[in-house]
Motif scaffolding. Structure first.
Motif, PDB file in Angstrom:
ATOM      1  N   GLY A  70       4.942   7.678   1.378  1.00  0.00           N
ATOM      2  CA  GLY A  70       5.480   6.453   1.946  1.00  0.00           C
ATOM      3  C   GLY A  70       4.775   5.224   1.439  1.00  0.00           C
ATOM      4  O   GLY A  70       3.815   5.304   0.667  1.00  0.00           O
ATOM      5  N   PHE A  71       5.264   4.077   1.866  1.00  0.00           N
ATOM      6  CA  PHE A  71       4.649   2.813   1.486  1.00  0.00           C
ATOM      7  C   PHE A  71       4.649   1.887   2.705  1.00  0.00           C
ATOM      8  O   PHE A  71       5.396   2.078   3.661  1.00  0.00           O
ATOM      9  CB  PHE A  71       5.397   2.158   0.320  1.00  0.00           C
ATOM     10  N   MET A  72       3.801   0.879   2.646  1.00  0.00           N
ATOM     11  CA  MET A  72       3.703  -0.131   3.695  1.00  0.00           C
ATOM     12  C   MET A  72       3.596  -1.498   3.039  1.00  0.00           C
ATOM     13  O   MET A  72       2.809  -1.697   2.110  1.00  0.00           O
ATOM     14  CB  MET A  72       2.486   0.118   4.584  1.00  0.00           C
ATOM     15  N   TYR A  73       4.437  -2.429   3.523  1.00  0.00           N
ATOM     16  CA  TYR A  73       4.381  -3.813   3.064  1.00  0.00           C
ATOM     17  C   TYR A  73       3.827  -4.658   4.201  1.00  0.00           C
ATOM     18  O   TYR A  73       4.360  -4.647   5.315  1.00  0.00           O
ATOM     19  CB  TYR A  73       5.768  -4.298   2.658  1.00  0.00           C
ATOM     20  N   LYS A  74       2.740  -5.386   3.939  1.00  0.00           N
ATOM     21  CA  LYS A  74       2.034  -6.124   4.967  1.00  0.00           C
ATOM     22  C   LYS A  74       2.064  -7.618   4.681  1.00  0.00           C
ATOM     23  O   LYS A  74       1.801  -8.056   3.563  1.00  0.00           O
ATOM     24  CB  LYS A  74       0.571  -5.655   5.065  1.00  0.00           C
TER      25      LYS A  74
ATOM     26  N   SER B 186       0.849  -1.185   0.000  1.00  0.00           N
ATOM     27  CA  SER B 186       0.000   0.000   0.000  1.00  0.00           C
ATOM     28  C   SER B 186       0.887   1.238   0.000  1.00  0.00           C
ATOM     29  O   SER B 186       1.984   1.235   0.566  1.00  0.00           O
ATOM     30  CB  SER B 186      -0.933   0.014   1.217  1.00  0.00           C
ATOM     31  N   PHE B 187       0.393   2.307  -0.639  1.00  0.00           N
ATOM     32  CA  PHE B 187       1.136   3.553  -0.772  1.00  0.00           C
ATOM     33  C   PHE B 187       0.259   4.709  -0.313  1.00  0.00           C
ATOM     34  O   PHE B 187      -0.977   4.648  -0.418  1.00  0.00           O
ATOM     35  CB  PHE B 187       1.570   3.769  -2.225  1.00  0.00           C
ATOM     36  N   SER B 188       0.887   5.770   0.194  1.00  0.00           N
ATOM     37  CA  SER B 188       0.138   6.942   0.645  1.00  0.00           C
ATOM     38  C   SER B 188       0.963   8.192   0.405  1.00  0.00           C
ATOM     39  O   SER B 188       2.202   8.158   0.401  1.00  0.00           O
ATOM     40  CB  SER B 188      -0.215   6.823   2.134  1.00  0.00           C
ATOM     41  N   ALA B 189       0.261   9.316   0.215  1.00  0.00           N
ATOM     42  CA  ALA B 189       0.935  10.598   0.008  1.00  0.00           C
ATOM     43  C   ALA B 189      -0.011  11.722   0.403  1.00  0.00           C
ATOM     44  O   ALA B 189      -1.236  11.613   0.233  1.00  0.00           O
ATOM     45  CB  ALA B 189       1.370  10.763  -1.444  1.00  0.00           C
ATOM     46  N   ILE B 190       0.557  12.804   0.940  1.00  0.00           N
ATOM     47  CA  ILE B 190      -0.176  14.025   1.290  1.00  0.00           C
ATOM     48  C   ILE B 190       0.643  15.216   0.801  1.00  0.00           C
ATOM     49  O   ILE B 190       1.868  15.253   0.974  1.00  0.00           O
ATOM     50  CB  ILE B 190      -0.412  14.139   2.805  1.00  0.00           C
ATOM     51  N   TYR B 191      -0.055  16.188   0.186  1.00  0.00           N
ATOM     52  CA  TYR B 191       0.642  17.386  -0.287  1.00  0.00           C
ATOM     53  C   TYR B 191      -0.304  18.574  -0.141  1.00  0.00           C
ATOM     54  O   TYR B 191      -1.342  18.637  -0.818  1.00  0.00           O
ATOM     55  CB  TYR B 191       1.069  17.225  -1.743  1.00  0.00           C
ATOM     56  N   ASN B 192       0.054  19.500   0.762  1.00  0.00           N
ATOM     57  CA  ASN B 192      -0.717  20.724   0.969  1.00  0.00           C
ATOM     58  C   ASN B 192       0.196  21.914   0.677  1.00  0.00           C
ATOM     59  O   ASN B 192       1.261  22.041   1.284  1.00  0.00           O
ATOM     60  CB  ASN B 192      -1.238  20.803   2.402  1.00  0.00           C
ATOM     61  N   TYR B 193      -0.236  22.784  -0.239  1.00  0.00           N
ATOM     62  CA  TYR B 193       0.639  23.846  -0.729  1.00  0.00           C
ATOM     63  C   TYR B 193      -0.102  25.169  -0.755  1.00  0.00           C
ATOM     64  O   TYR B 193      -1.232  25.262  -1.257  1.00  0.00           O
ATOM     65  CB  TYR B 193       1.128  23.494  -2.135  1.00  0.00           C
ATOM     66  N   ASP B 194       0.536  26.211  -0.180  1.00  0.00           N
ATOM     67  CA  ASP B 194       0.009  27.572  -0.230  1.00  0.00           C
ATOM     68  C   ASP B 194       0.539  28.221  -1.498  1.00  0.00           C
ATOM     69  O   ASP B 194       1.712  28.609  -1.570  1.00  0.00           O
ATOM     70  CB  ASP B 194       0.437  28.362   1.010  1.00  0.00           C
ATOM     71  N   ILE B 195      -0.318  28.348  -2.497  1.00  0.00           N
ATOM     72  CA  ILE B 195       0.111  28.861  -3.795  1.00  0.00           C
ATOM     73  C   ILE B 195       0.494  30.328  -3.696  1.00  0.00           C
ATOM     74  O   ILE B 195       1.467  30.771  -4.324  1.00  0.00           O
ATOM     75  CB  ILE B 195      -1.000  28.654  -4.847  1.00  0.00           C
ATOM     76  N   GLU B 196      -0.236  31.107  -2.923  1.00  0.00           N
ATOM     77  CA  GLU B 196       0.040  32.532  -2.817  1.00  0.00           C
ATOM     78  C   GLU B 196       1.377  32.793  -2.127  1.00  0.00           C
ATOM     79  O   GLU B 196       2.146  33.651  -2.544  1.00  0.00           O
ATOM     80  CB  GLU B 196      -1.097  33.220  -2.066  1.00  0.00           C
ATOM     81  N   LEU B 197       1.653  32.049  -1.049  1.00  0.00           N
ATOM     82  CA  LEU B 197       2.910  32.225  -0.320  1.00  0.00           C
ATOM     83  C   LEU B 197       4.043  31.398  -0.899  1.00  0.00           C
ATOM     84  O   LEU B 197       5.191  31.515  -0.451  1.00  0.00           O
ATOM     85  CB  LEU B 197       2.712  31.846   1.152  1.00  0.00           C
ATOM     86  N   LYS B 198       3.703  30.519  -1.876  1.00  0.00           N
ATOM     87  CA  LYS B 198       4.702  29.613  -2.475  1.00  0.00           C
ATOM     88  C   LYS B 198       5.418  28.820  -1.386  1.00  0.00           C
ATOM     89  O   LYS B 198       6.646  28.752  -1.319  1.00  0.00           O
ATOM     90  CB  LYS B 198       5.711  30.390  -3.317  1.00  0.00           C
ATOM     91  N   GLN B 199       4.601  28.170  -0.513  1.00  0.00           N
ATOM     92  CA  GLN B 199       5.151  27.461   0.643  1.00  0.00           C
ATOM     93  C   GLN B 199       4.443  26.125   0.821  1.00  0.00           C
ATOM     94  O   GLN B 199       3.216  26.047   0.762  1.00  0.00           O
ATOM     95  CB  GLN B 199       4.988  28.314   1.900  1.00  0.00           C
TER      96      GLN B 199
END
Length: 725
Positions: A660-664, A640-653
């Protein structure tokens, strides 16, 4: 054959009195006091079910010996296998050589050179234990001796060596573990970490549960380059209707870390306390009453000297706070079918300030509500709501504000219920009683006063439903018109009402306690529609809302709002919410979100655009542009794989990012995750600052000895910290 079997059954029954032992075999012979059974033997005794190729029973010693391919099943929970077993059922003694046990509920197996059992206790000499496939297990623990309580399901291993395949990883003289979920005192799994600035991190939780109504978790920790501390959590259930918890923590910084050029914190010690308690029948329980109504108490109070107290309580970056304010609450209420009486306490702690003396608190709020009642055959509706708030702070001005709302509605249906018409008279009053003087405005003095207002609302609405072959369409329209009637005001309200009603004066100190919303001559038009499939599942919702103003000097058309929630398929949905300003000729808010969930993939994407008109012609940026996204993908039952991306476009931050990934597997999980986040701190100058952290998490779960937790890692490596002011 049958006579031999019956004789053996009677002999064993006479030995054990009330306990009957049944032995089945294809062939039986006797030689004095010794009975021989061969060609497949089955023994049934109480909850035990044993099978072997042959058996010998000695009537003098009451010993039953089993040979070759032995299997034992006890209540279906575990199985024992071996080549030789000697059982004295009168003394409840059992011996196996070699020894093999499988606990079917936890799937943990144990094998050893020999095993000895009496009652519920099993002692094993020189063996291994694992939760993996017995053939070439991925991990195992070897031990010199072991004891296991089959009743409590507690396993003790001595001189334990942990192996990954055949590679030794670590040694411990003792390892104890429960194979079920029974609460008991012991050590919990530790947490490890490595940081480029904080050094090696180690936390060893200690769990204490001596009685069934409380438990205590102690979490001492050390960060070799930063400091050490201890956190604790005490949980209790003091009655069938109440429970609570107390959290206390303390952390001491090393001087070298405190004064480093990278990190310069305000406090060398971080400490705090949190109390949570809830009771769903507090009046009857505490005061011995027999009230028929519902009463309740909810407490969630916290105090800490800075935000680092929270961030140091865990090694998980996901647990670190990004807020600068802590809210403590106490709510108590009594509720009946007609009346609701309550009191609320709210205390705000601003962690970015050195002192909390100037922060406004609500200590307390008193609330009374009379539920909606009817008169004249449900054509007349009325209710009453009264709230009195003590808005208090240690310095400067405080106030007691009391609000009274009395709406009275007259309604009826016309044209065979196709049209609903309603008239509402809204009666409202607010009274403010001030105390203390203000240091912000030395020459200004708050005056006590009241505000009275009455306005009218006329509304019409209709809703139509049409069924088609493949879907159902529901359409509704409503129009509401507010007509201001009259108002009266004295004191404070008479002085600041006109001034504070202007949007550009909202941040003026004189408007700090002015919270009267203007009621203008205005109308609201709403159009809604719903679409349902043949199974009555909603797949589309749409709403349009328009405000019309009839006030002189104000824009005729307010912002147009459009809201859409469209499920394009069972797995794909789209949501949109936007506002259009006619005067600015632009959208002031646009929010879009797409969600997909199918084939093991869960994807969430959203984008926010906002244009704040109040910030135009000021030093503040009126634009907000923000992107959020998250992805979870189960490739198969193992990956299984997971990702999160939160970006402030105005502040360019980048605000938050992780991948990451998980092997079960059946007996183990392994995962790696990279994460970034921004958290606030209070620096040495007493000013608000922030730190951007970068982490690598390594998760290793050995089932069932460890439980998977996606928000925590066995090993954490902090790559770096970046300070911004």
């Amino acid at each position: 054959m049958l006579k031999t079997f019956l004789l053996l059954t009677l002999l064993l029954s006479s030995v054990y009195a009330t306990s009957k032992v049944e032995v089945y075999a294809s062939q039986m012979d006797t030689n004095g006091s010794v009975v021989f059974a061969d060609n497949g033997v089955t023994v049934i005794y109480q909850d035990y079910f044993l099978t072997a190729k042959r058996a010998i029973y000695n009537r003098d010693t009451s010993d039953l010996e089993l040979f070759d391919d032995i299997k034992v099943n006890y209540q279906g929970n575990y199985k024992l296998l071996g080549e030789y077993a000697r059982l004295n059922l009168a003394k409840k003694q059992k011996e196996f050589k070699p020894f093999y046990m499988l606990d079917t509920s936890s799937e943990v197996w144990m094998s050893g050179k020999s095993g000895y059992a009496q009652d519920y206790d099993i002692d094993v000499e020189s063996g291994i234990v694992s939760g993996c496939n017995p053939i070439d297990p991925l991990w195992k623990m070897a031990f010199s001796s072991s004891d296991y309580d089959a009743k409590t399901k507690w396993l003790n291993l001595y001189n334990a060596r942990f192996y990954f395949y055949d590679i030794p990883i670590f040694y411990t003289p003792y390892f104890g573990y429960s194979l079920d979920t029974t609460r008991r005192t012991g050590l919990l799994m530790p947490s490890l970490g490595l940081s480029s600035t904080e050094g090696f991190y180690y936390e060893q939780p200690i769990y204490i549960a001596e009685q069934n109504w409380w438990d205590l978790e102690l979490k001492p920790q050390i960060r070799t380059n930063r400091g050490n501390g201890i956190y604790s959590k005490f949980r209790f259930v003091d009655s069938p209707v109440s429970k609570g918890s107390i959290n206390i923590g303390y952390f001491k910084e090393y001087d070298s870390y405190l004064n480093s050029s990278l990190i310069s914190l305000k406090n060398s010690e971080h400490y705090g306390i949190n109390l949570m308690y809830e009771n769903s029948d507090v009046l009857n329980q505490w005061f011995g009453t027999d009230l028929s109504g519902q009463s309740g108490l909810y407490v969630d109070t916290s105090h800490m000297n800075d935000v680092e107290y929270i961030n140091l309580s865990s090694n998980s970056a996901q647990s670190q706070v990004t807020s600068n304010q802590v809210l403590s609450r106490i709510n108590a209420f009594y509720n009946t079918d007609d009346n609701y009486i309550a009191t609320y306490f709210k205390y705000y702690q601003d962690l970015e300030q050195e002192t909390n003396a100037n922060v406004l608190q609500q200590l307390p709020t008193l609330h009374y509500h009379y539920y909606l009642d009817t008169f004249l055959k449900d054509h007349l509706l009325y209710s009453l709501d009264v709230q009195s708030k003590n808005i208090y702070r240690q310095i400067d001005t405080s106030v007691v504000q009391t609000d009274v709302n009395l709406p009275i509605t007259l309604q009826t249906d016309l044209f065979d219920e196709y049209l609903n018409v309603a008239y509402k008279a809204n009666l409202y009053m607010q009274h403010s009683a001030f105390r203390g003087s203000t240091s912000v405005l030395p020459n200004y003095e708050y005056q006590d006063g009241y505000f009275l207002r009455n306005y009218h609302t006329l509304s019409v609405s209709t809703q139509l439903t049409k069924a088609f072959d493949d879907f159902i369409h529901v359409m509704g329209f409503s129009a509401r018109y507010n007509r201001f009637d009259q108002s009266a005001q004295t004191g404070y309200y008479d002085e600041v009402a006109d001034f504070c009603s202007l949007e550009e004066n909202q941040n003026d100190p004189r408007c700090e306690f002015y919270n009267i919303n203007a009621v203008d001559d205005e109308a609201y038009l709403d159009f809604t529609q719903y679409f349902f499939d043949s199974s009555a599942n909603e797949f589309l919702y749409h709403r349009l809302s328009q405000k019309l103003s009839y006030e002189t000097g104000k824009d005729k058309l307010g912002e147009l709002e459009n809201e859409l929630d469209y499920k394009l398929s069972k797995h794909l949905s789209f949501y949109n919410n936007m506002f259009y300003n006619y005067q600015q000729h632009r959208f002031t808010k646009v929010f879009n979100s797409i969600t997909y969930n199918n084939y093991g993939l869960k994807l969430d994407l959203s984008h926010l655009f906002k244009y704040d008109i109040a910030k135009v012609n000021t030093s503040e940026d009126p634009f907000t542009k923000y992107l959020t996204s998250s992805l979870e993908y189960d490739y198969n039952s193992h990956y299984s794989f997971s990702a999160i991306y939160n970006y402030d476009i105005e502040l360019k931050q980048i605000k938050t990012a992780s991948a990451g990934f998980m092997y079960k597997k059946r007996c183990w999980d392994f995962g790696v995750k990279y994460s970034e986040n921004v958290r606030p701190i209070l620096n040495a100058n007493g000013d608000a600052s922030s730190i951007k952290d970068r982490y690598v998490f390594i998760s290793v779960v050995l089932k069932p000895f460890m439980k998977p937790d996606p928000n925590n890692a066995l090993i954490e490596y902090k790559l770096e910290e970046q300070v911004s002011n």
